[in-house]
Write a protein that holds these residues in place. Structure first.
Motif, PDB file in Angstrom:
ATOM      1  N   VAL A 199     -49.909  21.616  93.786  1.00 37.80           N
ATOM      2  CA  VAL A 199     -50.760  21.606  94.997  1.00 37.80           C
ATOM      3  C   VAL A 199     -51.887  22.287  94.931  1.00 37.80           C
ATOM      4  CG1 VAL A 199     -50.318  21.803  97.461  1.00 37.80           C
ATOM      5  CG2 VAL A 199     -48.364  21.414  96.067  1.00 37.80           C
ATOM      6  N   THR A 200     -53.181  21.508  95.009  1.00 36.94           N
ATOM      7  CA  THR A 200     -54.377  21.735  94.936  1.00 36.94           C
ATOM      8  C   THR A 200     -55.025  21.882  96.228  1.00 36.94           C
ATOM      9  OG1 THR A 200     -54.441  20.634  92.823  1.00 36.94           O
ATOM     10  CG2 THR A 200     -56.335  21.661  93.530  1.00 36.94           C
ATOM     11  N   GLY A 201     -55.617  22.942  96.764  1.00 33.51           N
ATOM     12  CA  GLY A 201     -56.573  23.048  97.744  1.00 33.51           C
ATOM     13  C   GLY A 201     -57.898  23.182  97.205  1.00 33.51           C
TER      14      GLY A 201
ATOM     15  N   VAL B  68     -54.207  18.544  97.838  1.00 36.13           N
ATOM     16  CA  VAL B  68     -53.661  17.290  97.278  1.00 36.13           C
ATOM     17  C   VAL B  68     -52.479  17.930  96.408  1.00 36.13           C
ATOM     18  CG1 VAL B  68     -54.329  15.634  95.103  1.00 36.13           C
ATOM     19  CG2 VAL B  68     -56.303  16.595  96.902  1.00 36.13           C
TER      20      VAL B  68
ATOM     21  N   TYR C 139     -56.404  19.430  86.690  1.00 38.34           N
ATOM     22  CA  TYR C 139     -57.215  18.520  87.708  1.00 38.34           C
ATOM     23  C   TYR C 139     -58.354  18.943  87.667  1.00 38.34           C
ATOM     24  CZ  TYR C 139     -57.392  16.396  92.269  1.00 38.34           C
ATOM     25  OH  TYR C 139     -57.788  15.632  93.519  1.00 38.34           O
TER      26      TYR C 139
ATOM     27  N   ARG D 200     -64.075  22.173  91.165  1.00 35.39           N
ATOM     28  CA  ARG D 200     -62.660  22.591  91.350  1.00 35.39           C
ATOM     29  C   ARG D 200     -61.821  22.352  89.976  1.00 35.39           C
ATOM     30  NH1 ARG D 200     -58.377  25.207  91.908  1.00 35.39           N
ATOM     31  NH2 ARG D 200     -57.334  25.044  93.824  1.00 35.39           N
TER      32      ARG D 200
ATOM     33  N   LYS E 276     -57.919  22.995  88.549  1.00 33.36           N
ATOM     34  CA  LYS E 276     -56.617  23.634  88.861  1.00 33.36           C
ATOM     35  C   LYS E 276     -55.726  23.381  87.552  1.00 33.36           C
ATOM     36  CE  LYS E 276     -52.785  24.285  91.158  1.00 33.36           C
ATOM     37  NZ  LYS E 276     -52.392  25.188  91.751  1.00 33.36           N
TER      38      LYS E 276
END
Lengths: 194, 376
Positions: free
Chosen positions: A89-91, A103, B323, B334, B336
Protein backbone atom coordinates in the motif's frame (compact mmCIF):
# COMPACT_ATOMS: atom_id res chain seq x y z
CA UNK A 1 8.58 21.78 -4.00
CA UNK A 2 9.65 22.22 -7.59
CA UNK A 3 10.03 18.51 -8.19
CA UNK A 4 6.38 17.74 -7.76
CA UNK A 5 4.79 18.64 -11.05
CA UNK A 6 3.88 15.34 -12.46
CA UNK A 7 0.51 14.21 -11.19
CA UNK A 8 -1.44 15.97 -13.89
CA UNK A 9 0.74 14.49 -16.60
CA UNK A 10 0.72 11.04 -15.13
CA UNK A 11 -3.02 10.82 -15.06
CA UNK A 12 -3.83 13.59 -17.49
CA UNK A 13 -3.01 11.64 -20.61
CA UNK A 14 -5.14 8.84 -19.41
CA UNK A 15 -8.21 10.90 -18.86
CA UNK A 16 -8.03 12.37 -22.33
CA UNK A 17 -7.48 9.15 -24.26
CA UNK A 18 -9.22 6.88 -21.87
CA UNK A 19 -8.42 3.19 -22.29
CA UNK A 20 -5.86 3.70 -25.01
CA UNK A 21 -2.63 3.01 -23.20
CA UNK A 22 -1.19 6.45 -23.34
CA UNK A 23 1.60 5.34 -21.04
CA UNK A 24 4.84 5.76 -22.90
CA UNK A 25 6.00 2.20 -22.26
CA UNK A 26 3.14 0.74 -24.25
CA UNK A 27 3.05 1.52 -27.91
CA UNK A 28 -0.19 0.77 -29.67
CA UNK A 29 -3.60 -0.49 -28.83
CA UNK A 30 -2.88 -3.68 -30.78
CA UNK A 31 -0.06 -4.56 -28.41
CA UNK A 32 -2.38 -4.63 -25.46
CA UNK A 33 -2.30 -8.01 -23.77
CA UNK A 34 -5.58 -9.82 -24.13
CA UNK A 35 -5.90 -11.38 -20.70
CA UNK A 36 -5.29 -8.12 -18.88
CA UNK A 37 -7.71 -6.27 -21.15
CA UNK A 38 -10.39 -8.81 -20.33
CA UNK A 39 -9.79 -8.32 -16.63
CA UNK A 40 -10.09 -4.58 -17.01
CA UNK A 41 -13.25 -5.01 -19.08
CA UNK A 42 -14.80 -7.07 -16.30
CA UNK A 43 -14.34 -4.10 -14.01
CA UNK A 44 -15.56 -1.60 -16.60
CA UNK A 45 -18.58 -3.74 -17.36
CA UNK A 46 -19.62 -3.86 -13.71
CA UNK A 47 -18.78 -0.37 -12.59
CA UNK A 48 -18.71 1.72 -15.77
CA UNK A 49 -18.18 5.36 -14.94
CA UNK A 50 -16.91 4.67 -11.44
CA UNK A 51 -13.66 3.28 -12.82
CA UNK A 52 -10.93 4.93 -14.82
CA UNK A 53 -8.34 2.62 -16.33
CA UNK A 54 -4.92 4.20 -15.97
CA UNK A 55 -2.94 1.69 -17.98
CA UNK A 56 -2.93 -1.90 -19.10
CA UNK A 57 0.48 -3.49 -19.50
CA UNK A 58 1.72 -7.04 -19.49
CA UNK A 59 0.77 -8.49 -16.07
CA UNK A 60 -0.07 -5.03 -14.71
CA UNK A 61 -3.32 -3.09 -14.59
CA UNK A 62 -3.90 0.17 -12.80
CA UNK A 63 -7.37 1.50 -12.11
CA UNK A 64 -8.40 4.75 -10.53
CA UNK A 65 -11.49 5.04 -8.36
CA UNK A 66 -13.16 7.62 -6.15
CA UNK A 67 -12.81 7.04 -2.44
CA UNK A 68 -16.60 6.73 -2.05
CA UNK A 69 -16.60 3.64 -4.27
CA UNK A 70 -13.38 1.95 -3.26
CA UNK A 71 -14.81 -0.48 -0.69
CA UNK A 72 -17.51 -1.68 -3.05
CA UNK A 73 -15.03 -2.15 -5.90
CA UNK A 74 -12.46 -3.81 -3.66
CA UNK A 75 -15.11 -6.29 -2.51
CA UNK A 76 -15.88 -7.11 -6.13
CA UNK A 77 -12.17 -7.55 -6.92
CA UNK A 78 -11.75 -9.80 -3.92
CA UNK A 79 -14.85 -11.97 -4.30
CA UNK A 80 -15.49 -12.11 -8.04
CA UNK A 81 -12.04 -11.57 -9.50
CA UNK A 82 -10.13 -13.66 -6.92
CA UNK A 83 -7.42 -11.19 -6.03
CA UNK A 84 -6.80 -12.33 -2.49
CA UNK A 85 -4.06 -10.25 -0.89
CA UNK A 86 -2.28 -6.90 -1.01
CA UNK A 87 1.44 -6.78 -1.77
CA UNK A 88 1.91 -3.12 -0.95
CA UNK A 89 0.00 0.00 0.00
CA UNK A 90 1.79 3.10 -1.23
CA UNK A 91 0.97 6.67 -0.38
CA UNK A 92 2.22 9.30 -2.79
CA UNK A 93 2.11 13.00 -1.98
CA UNK A 94 1.15 15.45 -4.74
CA UNK A 95 1.22 18.93 -3.15
CA UNK A 96 0.40 20.79 -6.36
CA UNK A 97 -2.76 18.80 -7.01
CA UNK A 98 -3.56 19.06 -3.33
CA UNK A 99 -4.04 15.35 -2.95
CA UNK A 100 -2.42 12.23 -1.58
CA UNK A 101 -2.76 9.20 -3.79
CA UNK A 102 -2.94 5.77 -2.20
CA UNK A 103 -2.20 2.76 -4.39
CA UNK A 104 -3.06 -0.81 -3.36
CA UNK A 105 -1.05 -3.40 -5.27
CA UNK A 106 -3.28 -6.44 -5.21
CA UNK A 107 -2.05 -9.89 -6.07
CA UNK A 108 -3.51 -13.33 -6.25
CA UNK A 109 -2.37 -16.82 -5.41
CA UNK A 110 -4.78 -18.37 -7.91
CA UNK A 111 -2.86 -20.23 -10.60
CA UNK A 112 -4.09 -18.25 -13.59
CA UNK A 113 -3.75 -14.87 -11.87
CA UNK A 114 -0.51 -15.33 -9.98
CA UNK A 115 1.52 -13.26 -12.44
CA UNK A 116 -0.93 -10.35 -12.30
CA UNK A 117 -0.80 -7.24 -10.15
CA UNK A 118 -3.87 -5.04 -10.04
CA UNK A 119 -3.11 -1.57 -8.77
CA UNK A 120 -6.17 0.05 -7.24
CA UNK A 121 -5.64 3.71 -6.65
CA UNK A 122 -7.65 6.42 -4.96
CA UNK A 123 -6.85 9.82 -3.55
CA UNK A 124 -7.46 11.77 -0.38
CA UNK A 125 -7.59 15.51 0.20
CA UNK A 126 -4.25 16.93 1.26
CA UNK A 127 -4.02 19.47 4.07
CA UNK A 128 -1.28 22.08 3.93
CA UNK A 129 -1.00 22.04 7.68
CA UNK A 130 -1.59 18.42 8.63
CA UNK A 131 -2.91 17.15 11.94
CA UNK A 132 -2.94 13.41 11.24
CA UNK A 133 -6.14 11.72 12.30
CA UNK A 134 -8.25 14.82 12.84
CA UNK A 135 -8.04 16.60 9.49
CA UNK A 136 -9.78 15.91 6.17
CA UNK A 137 -7.09 13.50 4.91
CA UNK A 138 -9.21 10.39 5.32
CA UNK A 139 -9.95 7.30 3.30
CA UNK A 140 -12.10 4.25 3.97
CA UNK A 141 -10.01 1.31 5.11
CA UNK A 142 -9.86 -1.86 3.04
CA UNK A 143 -8.85 -3.93 6.03
CA UNK A 144 -12.20 -5.70 6.18
CA UNK A 145 -11.85 -6.71 2.53
CA UNK A 146 -8.14 -7.56 2.44
CA UNK A 147 -6.91 -8.57 5.86
CA UNK A 148 -3.31 -8.25 4.66
CA UNK A 149 -3.45 -4.43 4.39
CA UNK A 150 -3.58 -3.95 8.16
CA UNK A 151 0.08 -3.07 8.76
CA UNK A 152 0.46 -1.43 5.38
CA UNK A 153 -2.32 1.03 6.17
CA UNK A 154 -0.83 1.76 9.57
CA UNK A 155 2.43 2.59 7.86
CA UNK A 156 0.67 4.81 5.34
CA UNK A 157 -1.06 6.68 8.15
CA UNK A 158 2.13 7.56 9.99
CA UNK A 159 4.19 8.25 6.85
CA UNK A 160 1.68 10.42 4.99
CA UNK A 161 -1.02 11.24 7.51
CA UNK A 162 -3.83 9.42 5.69
CA UNK A 163 -6.32 8.28 8.33
CA UNK A 164 -8.10 5.05 7.42
CA UNK A 165 -11.66 5.05 8.70
CA UNK A 166 -12.90 1.76 10.15
CA UNK A 167 -9.37 0.50 10.57
CA UNK A 168 -9.33 -1.24 13.97
CA UNK A 169 -5.88 -0.12 14.97
CA UNK A 170 -4.71 3.24 13.65
CA UNK A 171 -1.59 3.45 15.77
CA UNK A 172 1.93 4.23 14.67
CA UNK A 173 4.07 1.38 13.50
CA UNK A 174 7.59 2.36 12.50
CA UNK A 175 8.02 5.93 13.73
CA UNK A 176 9.07 6.71 17.31
CA UNK A 177 6.25 7.19 19.81
CA UNK A 178 7.31 10.80 20.42
CA UNK A 179 7.51 11.82 16.77
CA UNK A 180 6.24 15.40 16.70
CA UNK A 181 7.03 16.49 13.14
CA UNK A 182 4.80 16.24 10.07
CA UNK A 183 4.45 12.82 8.39
CA UNK A 184 7.90 12.23 6.88
CA UNK A 185 7.01 10.98 3.42
CA UNK A 186 5.17 14.21 2.56
CA UNK A 187 7.08 16.29 0.08
CA UNK A 188 7.25 19.27 2.43
CA UNK A 189 9.27 17.24 4.91
CA UNK A 190 12.86 17.94 3.91
CA UNK A 191 15.91 15.89 4.87
CA UNK A 192 18.50 18.04 6.58
CA UNK A 193 21.53 18.89 4.49
CA UNK A 194 19.87 18.07 1.18
CA UNK B 1 -14.87 -15.63 52.99
CA UNK B 2 -13.71 -13.70 55.98
CA UNK B 3 -12.47 -10.13 55.78
CA UNK B 4 -9.08 -9.57 54.15
CA UNK B 5 -6.31 -7.93 56.20
CA UNK B 6 -5.89 -4.18 55.58
CA UNK B 7 -3.85 -3.35 52.47
CA UNK B 8 -4.57 -6.62 50.71
CA UNK B 9 -7.00 -6.53 47.81
CA UNK B 10 -8.74 -9.36 46.13
CA UNK B 11 -7.11 -10.31 42.88
CA UNK B 12 -9.08 -9.06 39.88
CA UNK B 13 -9.59 -11.22 36.86
CA UNK B 14 -7.34 -8.88 34.84
CA UNK B 15 -4.45 -9.30 37.23
CA UNK B 16 -3.91 -12.80 35.96
CA UNK B 17 -2.71 -11.36 32.66
CA UNK B 18 0.88 -10.17 32.65
CA UNK B 19 2.38 -7.91 30.01
CA UNK B 20 5.87 -8.77 28.91
CA UNK B 21 8.19 -6.71 26.73
CA UNK B 22 10.44 -8.90 24.63
CA UNK B 23 13.04 -6.64 23.11
CA UNK B 24 14.18 -4.34 21.62
CA UNK B 25 17.38 -5.05 23.53
CA UNK B 26 16.63 -8.71 24.02
CA UNK B 27 18.56 -10.66 21.38
CA UNK B 28 15.72 -13.12 20.99
CA UNK B 29 13.50 -10.57 19.32
CA UNK B 30 15.86 -9.14 16.74
CA UNK B 31 15.82 -5.36 16.41
CA UNK B 32 12.22 -5.07 17.46
CA UNK B 33 9.95 -5.25 20.43
CA UNK B 34 7.24 -7.83 20.84
CA UNK B 35 4.68 -6.97 23.50
CA UNK B 36 3.15 -10.22 24.68
CA UNK B 37 0.39 -10.67 27.19
CA UNK B 38 0.59 -13.95 29.02
CA UNK B 39 -1.74 -15.92 31.22
CA UNK B 40 0.55 -18.30 33.07
CA UNK B 41 2.61 -19.87 30.33
CA UNK B 42 0.20 -19.18 27.49
CA UNK B 43 0.25 -16.17 25.20
CA UNK B 44 -3.06 -14.31 25.19
CA UNK B 45 -2.13 -11.66 22.66
CA UNK B 46 0.92 -10.35 20.94
CA UNK B 47 1.62 -6.94 19.48
CA UNK B 48 4.77 -6.59 17.37
CA UNK B 49 6.35 -3.16 17.58
CA UNK B 50 8.89 -2.76 14.77
CA UNK B 51 10.62 0.46 13.77
CA UNK B 52 13.74 0.52 15.91
CA UNK B 53 15.91 0.32 12.78
CA UNK B 54 13.76 2.44 10.48
CA UNK B 55 16.12 4.50 8.32
CA UNK B 56 13.81 6.10 5.80
CA UNK B 57 15.17 4.35 2.71
CA UNK B 58 12.13 5.40 0.72
CA UNK B 59 12.60 9.04 1.60
CA UNK B 60 16.33 8.93 0.84
CA UNK B 61 15.62 7.43 -2.57
CA UNK B 62 13.70 10.59 -3.55
CA UNK B 63 16.84 12.69 -3.12
CA UNK B 64 19.29 10.64 -5.19
CA UNK B 65 19.37 9.78 -8.86
CA UNK B 66 18.78 6.32 -10.27
CA UNK B 67 22.44 5.34 -10.00
CA UNK B 68 23.38 6.84 -6.65
CA UNK B 69 20.37 5.10 -5.15
CA UNK B 70 22.03 1.71 -5.59
CA UNK B 71 24.40 1.54 -2.60
CA UNK B 72 21.88 2.69 -0.01
CA UNK B 73 18.90 0.69 -1.27
CA UNK B 74 20.71 -2.57 -0.46
CA UNK B 75 21.18 -1.56 3.19
CA UNK B 76 17.91 -2.97 4.56
CA UNK B 77 19.22 -6.46 4.02
CA UNK B 78 22.95 -6.42 3.45
CA UNK B 79 23.44 -10.17 3.28
CA UNK B 80 20.81 -10.46 0.57
CA UNK B 81 21.85 -7.30 -1.21
CA UNK B 82 21.68 -8.71 -4.74
CA UNK B 83 18.06 -9.70 -4.30
CA UNK B 84 16.93 -6.37 -2.91
CA UNK B 85 18.61 -4.51 -5.78
CA UNK B 86 17.17 -6.89 -8.35
CA UNK B 87 13.63 -5.45 -8.56
CA UNK B 88 15.03 -1.93 -8.46
CA UNK B 89 17.27 -2.62 -11.43
CA UNK B 90 14.48 -4.38 -13.33
CA UNK B 91 12.21 -1.41 -12.70
CA UNK B 92 14.74 1.22 -13.72
CA UNK B 93 15.57 -0.79 -16.83
CA UNK B 94 11.91 -0.79 -17.76
CA UNK B 95 11.38 2.93 -17.32
CA UNK B 96 14.68 3.88 -18.99
CA UNK B 97 14.17 1.33 -21.76
CA UNK B 98 17.46 -0.50 -21.25
CA UNK B 99 18.15 -3.91 -22.77
CA UNK B 100 20.29 -6.10 -20.54
CA UNK B 101 22.97 -8.24 -22.29
CA UNK B 102 22.37 -12.00 -22.15
CA UNK B 103 25.58 -12.73 -20.24
CA UNK B 104 24.68 -10.19 -17.56
CA UNK B 105 21.32 -11.86 -17.03
CA UNK B 106 23.01 -15.16 -16.21
CA UNK B 107 25.58 -13.52 -13.94
CA UNK B 108 22.72 -11.85 -12.09
CA UNK B 109 20.96 -15.14 -11.57
CA UNK B 110 24.16 -16.73 -10.23
CA UNK B 111 24.85 -13.81 -7.89
CA UNK B 112 21.29 -13.66 -6.63
CA UNK B 113 21.18 -17.41 -5.92
CA UNK B 114 24.52 -17.24 -4.08
CA UNK B 115 23.16 -14.35 -2.08
CA UNK B 116 19.97 -16.19 -1.26
CA UNK B 117 22.08 -18.97 0.25
CA UNK B 118 24.21 -16.48 2.19
CA UNK B 119 21.09 -14.96 3.69
CA UNK B 120 19.46 -18.31 4.41
CA UNK B 121 22.55 -19.61 6.20
CA UNK B 122 22.69 -16.51 8.37
CA UNK B 123 19.04 -16.90 9.25
CA UNK B 124 19.44 -20.62 9.88
CA UNK B 125 22.34 -19.94 12.26
CA UNK B 126 20.13 -17.58 14.27
CA UNK B 127 17.26 -20.03 14.20
CA UNK B 128 19.57 -22.75 15.46
CA UNK B 129 21.02 -20.78 18.34
CA UNK B 130 17.61 -19.61 19.58
CA UNK B 131 16.46 -23.19 19.74
CA UNK B 132 19.54 -24.04 21.78
CA UNK B 133 21.24 -25.92 18.97
CA UNK B 134 24.68 -24.33 18.91
CA UNK B 135 26.08 -26.67 16.24
CA UNK B 136 23.48 -25.22 13.93
CA UNK B 137 24.93 -21.82 14.69
CA UNK B 138 28.51 -22.85 13.90
CA UNK B 139 27.97 -24.88 10.76
CA UNK B 140 26.02 -22.39 8.63
CA UNK B 141 28.25 -19.55 9.79
CA UNK B 142 31.27 -21.53 8.61
CA UNK B 143 29.75 -22.71 5.34
CA UNK B 144 28.60 -19.20 4.57
CA UNK B 145 32.25 -18.26 4.05
CA UNK B 146 32.40 -20.43 0.93
CA UNK B 147 29.72 -18.38 -0.75
CA UNK B 148 30.93 -15.07 0.59
CA UNK B 149 34.29 -15.84 -1.01
CA UNK B 150 32.59 -16.44 -4.33
CA UNK B 151 30.64 -13.20 -4.10
CA UNK B 152 33.80 -11.39 -3.11
CA UNK B 153 35.46 -12.67 -6.27
CA UNK B 154 32.51 -11.39 -8.29
CA UNK B 155 31.95 -8.01 -6.75
CA UNK B 156 34.94 -7.19 -4.59
CA UNK B 157 32.92 -6.84 -1.38
CA UNK B 158 32.05 -9.48 1.17
CA UNK B 159 28.53 -8.38 2.07
CA UNK B 160 27.39 -5.05 0.63
CA UNK B 161 28.06 -5.90 -3.00
CA UNK B 162 26.22 -3.10 -4.87
CA UNK B 163 26.86 -5.42 -7.78
CA UNK B 164 23.67 -5.01 -9.78
CA UNK B 165 23.19 -1.84 -11.75
CA UNK B 166 20.45 -0.82 -14.16
CA UNK B 167 21.53 -2.32 -17.47
CA UNK B 168 23.53 -5.27 -16.19
CA UNK B 169 26.14 -5.92 -13.52
CA UNK B 170 29.05 -3.75 -12.49
CA UNK B 171 31.84 -5.97 -13.79
CA UNK B 172 32.37 -9.30 -15.51
CA UNK B 173 33.21 -12.55 -13.74
CA UNK B 174 36.93 -13.02 -13.06
CA UNK B 175 38.76 -15.49 -15.33
CA UNK B 176 38.71 -18.63 -13.20
CA UNK B 177 35.37 -17.97 -11.53
CA UNK B 178 33.37 -20.75 -13.20
CA UNK B 179 35.71 -23.54 -12.06
CA UNK B 180 36.00 -22.22 -8.52
CA UNK B 181 32.26 -21.75 -8.32
CA UNK B 182 31.45 -25.30 -9.45
CA UNK B 183 33.96 -26.69 -6.98
CA UNK B 184 32.67 -24.66 -4.05
CA UNK B 185 29.02 -25.33 -4.88
CA UNK B 186 29.59 -29.09 -5.09
CA UNK B 187 31.27 -29.05 -1.70
CA UNK B 188 28.62 -26.75 -0.28
CA UNK B 189 25.84 -29.02 -1.46
CA UNK B 190 27.46 -31.97 0.28
CA UNK B 191 27.74 -29.91 3.47
CA UNK B 192 24.16 -28.70 3.61
CA UNK B 193 22.84 -32.20 2.99
CA UNK B 194 24.34 -33.04 6.37
CA UNK B 195 22.12 -30.44 8.00
CA UNK B 196 19.27 -32.85 7.55
CA UNK B 197 20.74 -35.43 9.90
CA UNK B 198 22.03 -33.03 12.54
CA UNK B 199 19.20 -30.51 12.58
CA UNK B 200 16.04 -31.44 10.74
CA UNK B 201 16.02 -35.05 12.00
CA UNK B 202 16.91 -34.00 15.52
CA UNK B 203 14.15 -35.20 17.88
CA UNK B 204 14.52 -32.10 20.08
CA UNK B 205 14.01 -29.74 17.17
CA UNK B 206 11.10 -31.80 15.95
CA UNK B 207 9.38 -31.83 19.31
CA UNK B 208 9.71 -28.06 19.60
CA UNK B 209 8.63 -27.13 16.10
CA UNK B 210 6.25 -29.75 14.74
CA UNK B 211 2.66 -28.60 15.24
CA UNK B 212 3.66 -25.30 16.81
CA UNK B 213 2.43 -22.14 15.17
CA UNK B 214 0.34 -23.79 12.51
CA UNK B 215 -0.69 -21.47 9.68
CA UNK B 216 -3.56 -22.93 7.68
CA UNK B 217 -3.46 -22.56 3.91
CA UNK B 218 -6.49 -20.30 3.71
CA UNK B 219 -5.12 -18.03 6.44
CA UNK B 220 -1.73 -17.81 4.76
CA UNK B 221 -3.48 -16.57 1.63
CA UNK B 222 -5.72 -14.04 3.31
CA UNK B 223 -2.92 -12.73 5.54
CA UNK B 224 -0.90 -12.18 2.38
CA UNK B 225 2.04 -14.25 3.55
CA UNK B 226 4.85 -14.79 1.10
CA UNK B 227 7.98 -16.82 0.49
CA UNK B 228 8.82 -19.72 2.74
CA UNK B 229 5.91 -18.98 5.09
CA UNK B 230 3.44 -19.27 2.26
CA UNK B 231 5.02 -22.31 0.64
CA UNK B 232 5.20 -24.14 3.97
CA UNK B 233 1.42 -23.83 4.13
CA UNK B 234 0.96 -25.56 0.83
CA UNK B 235 0.53 -22.63 -1.57
CA UNK B 236 2.82 -23.05 -4.54
CA UNK B 237 3.85 -19.50 -5.29
CA UNK B 238 7.37 -18.61 -6.27
CA UNK B 239 7.91 -15.44 -8.31
CA UNK B 240 10.75 -17.16 -10.15
CA UNK B 241 8.23 -19.67 -11.48
CA UNK B 242 5.07 -17.62 -11.68
CA UNK B 243 6.43 -14.44 -13.20
CA UNK B 244 9.94 -15.36 -14.40
CA UNK B 245 12.37 -12.48 -14.70
CA UNK B 246 15.64 -12.41 -16.62
CA UNK B 247 16.53 -16.02 -17.54
CA UNK B 248 14.70 -17.99 -14.85
CA UNK B 249 12.34 -19.45 -17.44
CA UNK B 250 15.33 -21.12 -19.18
CA UNK B 251 16.61 -22.76 -16.03
CA UNK B 252 15.77 -26.10 -14.59
CA UNK B 253 14.48 -25.96 -11.01
CA UNK B 254 11.37 -26.50 -8.95
CA UNK B 255 9.69 -24.57 -6.19
CA UNK B 256 9.36 -26.40 -2.90
CA UNK B 257 6.12 -26.68 -0.99
CA UNK B 258 5.19 -28.46 2.21
CA UNK B 259 1.71 -29.00 3.52
CA UNK B 260 1.83 -28.90 7.31
CA UNK B 261 2.24 -25.12 7.80
CA UNK B 262 3.98 -25.46 11.17
CA UNK B 263 7.30 -24.03 12.34
CA UNK B 264 9.11 -27.15 11.21
CA UNK B 265 7.89 -26.80 7.64
CA UNK B 266 8.68 -23.09 7.64
CA UNK B 267 12.23 -23.79 8.75
CA UNK B 268 12.71 -26.53 6.20
CA UNK B 269 11.59 -24.69 3.07
CA UNK B 270 14.59 -22.29 2.96
CA UNK B 271 16.91 -25.26 3.32
CA UNK B 272 15.23 -27.03 0.41
CA UNK B 273 15.53 -23.77 -1.53
CA UNK B 274 19.28 -23.77 -0.97
CA UNK B 275 19.55 -27.19 -2.59
CA UNK B 276 17.51 -25.82 -5.50
CA UNK B 277 19.84 -22.80 -5.66
CA UNK B 278 22.83 -25.11 -6.15
CA UNK B 279 20.99 -26.66 -9.08
CA UNK B 280 20.20 -23.25 -10.56
CA UNK B 281 23.80 -22.06 -10.24
CA UNK B 282 25.18 -25.16 -11.94
CA UNK B 283 22.57 -24.91 -14.65
CA UNK B 284 23.26 -21.22 -15.22
CA UNK B 285 27.00 -21.81 -15.45
CA UNK B 286 26.35 -24.37 -18.19
CA UNK B 287 24.08 -22.11 -20.21
CA UNK B 288 25.86 -18.77 -19.79
CA UNK B 289 27.21 -17.26 -23.04
CA UNK B 290 30.98 -17.58 -22.90
CA UNK B 291 31.67 -13.99 -23.88
CA UNK B 292 29.89 -10.71 -24.42
CA UNK B 293 29.30 -7.47 -22.63
CA UNK B 294 27.81 -7.41 -19.13
CA UNK B 295 26.41 -3.89 -18.99
CA UNK B 296 24.98 -1.23 -21.22
CA UNK B 297 26.45 2.23 -21.16
CA UNK B 298 24.33 4.62 -19.15
CA UNK B 299 24.01 8.34 -19.72
CA UNK B 300 25.03 10.55 -16.82
CA UNK B 301 21.93 11.39 -14.79
CA UNK B 302 19.52 9.26 -16.82
CA UNK B 303 15.93 10.51 -16.92
CA UNK B 304 12.69 8.65 -17.52
CA UNK B 305 9.35 10.09 -18.60
CA UNK B 306 6.17 10.28 -16.56
CA UNK B 307 5.94 6.58 -15.97
CA UNK B 308 5.63 4.12 -13.15
CA UNK B 309 6.51 0.47 -12.71
CA UNK B 310 6.06 -2.31 -10.19
CA UNK B 311 8.61 -5.12 -10.39
CA UNK B 312 9.04 -8.06 -8.06
CA UNK B 313 11.48 -10.89 -7.55
CA UNK B 314 11.72 -13.83 -5.17
CA UNK B 315 14.15 -12.93 -2.41
CA UNK B 316 15.31 -15.07 0.48
CA UNK B 317 12.22 -13.96 2.38
CA UNK B 318 9.63 -14.09 -0.35
CA UNK B 319 8.33 -11.74 -2.95
CA UNK B 320 10.16 -8.41 -2.95
CA UNK B 321 8.61 -5.62 -4.97
CA UNK B 322 9.72 -2.15 -5.96
CA UNK B 323 7.25 0.48 -7.04
CA UNK B 324 9.07 3.29 -8.83
CA UNK B 325 7.37 6.48 -9.99
CA UNK B 326 9.25 8.85 -12.25
CA UNK B 327 8.25 12.41 -13.11
CA UNK B 328 10.88 13.18 -15.72
CA UNK B 329 13.56 14.25 -13.26
CA UNK B 330 16.85 12.41 -12.65
CA UNK B 331 15.59 11.41 -9.21
CA UNK B 332 12.63 9.07 -8.76
CA UNK B 333 9.49 10.80 -7.49
CA UNK B 334 8.66 7.93 -5.17
CA UNK B 335 10.17 4.54 -4.46
CA UNK B 336 8.17 2.03 -2.46
CA UNK B 337 9.89 -1.11 -1.25
CA UNK B 338 7.47 -3.92 -0.52
CA UNK B 339 9.42 -6.51 1.43
CA UNK B 340 8.58 -10.05 2.44
CA UNK B 341 9.54 -9.53 6.08
CA UNK B 342 7.04 -6.73 6.53
CA UNK B 343 4.31 -8.73 4.86
CA UNK B 344 4.97 -11.82 6.98
CA UNK B 345 4.99 -9.85 10.23
CA UNK B 346 1.19 -9.76 10.30
CA UNK B 347 1.23 -13.55 10.79
CA UNK B 348 3.03 -13.24 14.13
CA UNK B 349 0.13 -12.12 16.40
CA UNK B 350 -2.04 -14.68 14.71
CA UNK B 351 0.40 -17.56 15.21
CA UNK B 352 1.41 -16.76 18.78
CA UNK B 353 -2.09 -16.57 20.18
CA UNK B 354 -2.60 -19.54 22.47
CA UNK B 355 0.99 -20.70 22.07
CA UNK B 356 3.32 -21.31 25.01
CA UNK B 357 5.76 -18.49 25.74
CA UNK B 358 8.68 -20.89 25.44
CA UNK B 359 7.72 -21.59 21.85
CA UNK B 360 7.91 -17.94 20.88
CA UNK B 361 11.44 -18.08 19.40
CA UNK B 362 10.58 -21.22 17.45
CA UNK B 363 7.57 -19.52 15.89
CA UNK B 364 8.98 -16.02 15.53
CA UNK B 365 12.25 -16.96 13.82
CA UNK B 366 10.56 -19.52 11.62
CA UNK B 367 8.78 -16.62 9.92
CA UNK B 368 12.07 -15.91 8.13
CA UNK B 369 11.75 -12.38 9.42
CA UNK B 370 14.54 -9.85 9.07
CA UNK B 371 13.69 -6.78 11.22
CA UNK B 372 16.04 -4.39 9.44
CA UNK B 373 14.43 -5.16 6.13
CA UNK B 374 10.92 -4.83 7.49
CA UNK B 375 11.70 -1.38 8.92
CA UNK B 376 13.50 -0.12 5.81
Amino acid sequence: MSNTQNKSNLNGDVHIHKNTDSNSIDKKEDDRPEFETNLANTLLHNFGEKIKIDFIKKNRIKVNVQKENIVEIAKFISLNMKFDHAEAVTGIDYPEQNEIEVVYHLGSYEDNLSNQILALSTSAIREDDPTPGSDRTKLPSLRNVFYSVEFHERECFEMLGVYFENHPDNRRLLLPEDWADIPPLRKDFKIKGR
Amino acid sequence: MSELPPGIKLEKEDDKIMTLNVGPQHPGSGHMRIIVKIDGDYIVSCDPDPGYVHRGEEKMAEYRNYITNIPHLERPVIHDSCNILYPYCLGVEEILGLEVPERAKYIRVIASELNRCVYTLYWLAIYGIFLGHSTMFMWPTGDRELLIDLLEKLSGARVTHAYFIPGGVRNDMPANFEDVCIRQINYFEKRIKQYDSIFYSNPILKSRTIKTGVLAQQDAISLGATGSVLRASGVDFDVRKKEPYDVYDNLDFQSNTLKSGDSYARSKIPWLDMLESCRIIRNALEKIPKSGSVRVKLKPNPKAGNVETYKRVESGRGSLGMYIISNGKPEPYRVKISVGSFRNLICLPYLLKGEKLGNMPAVYWSLNYWPVEADR
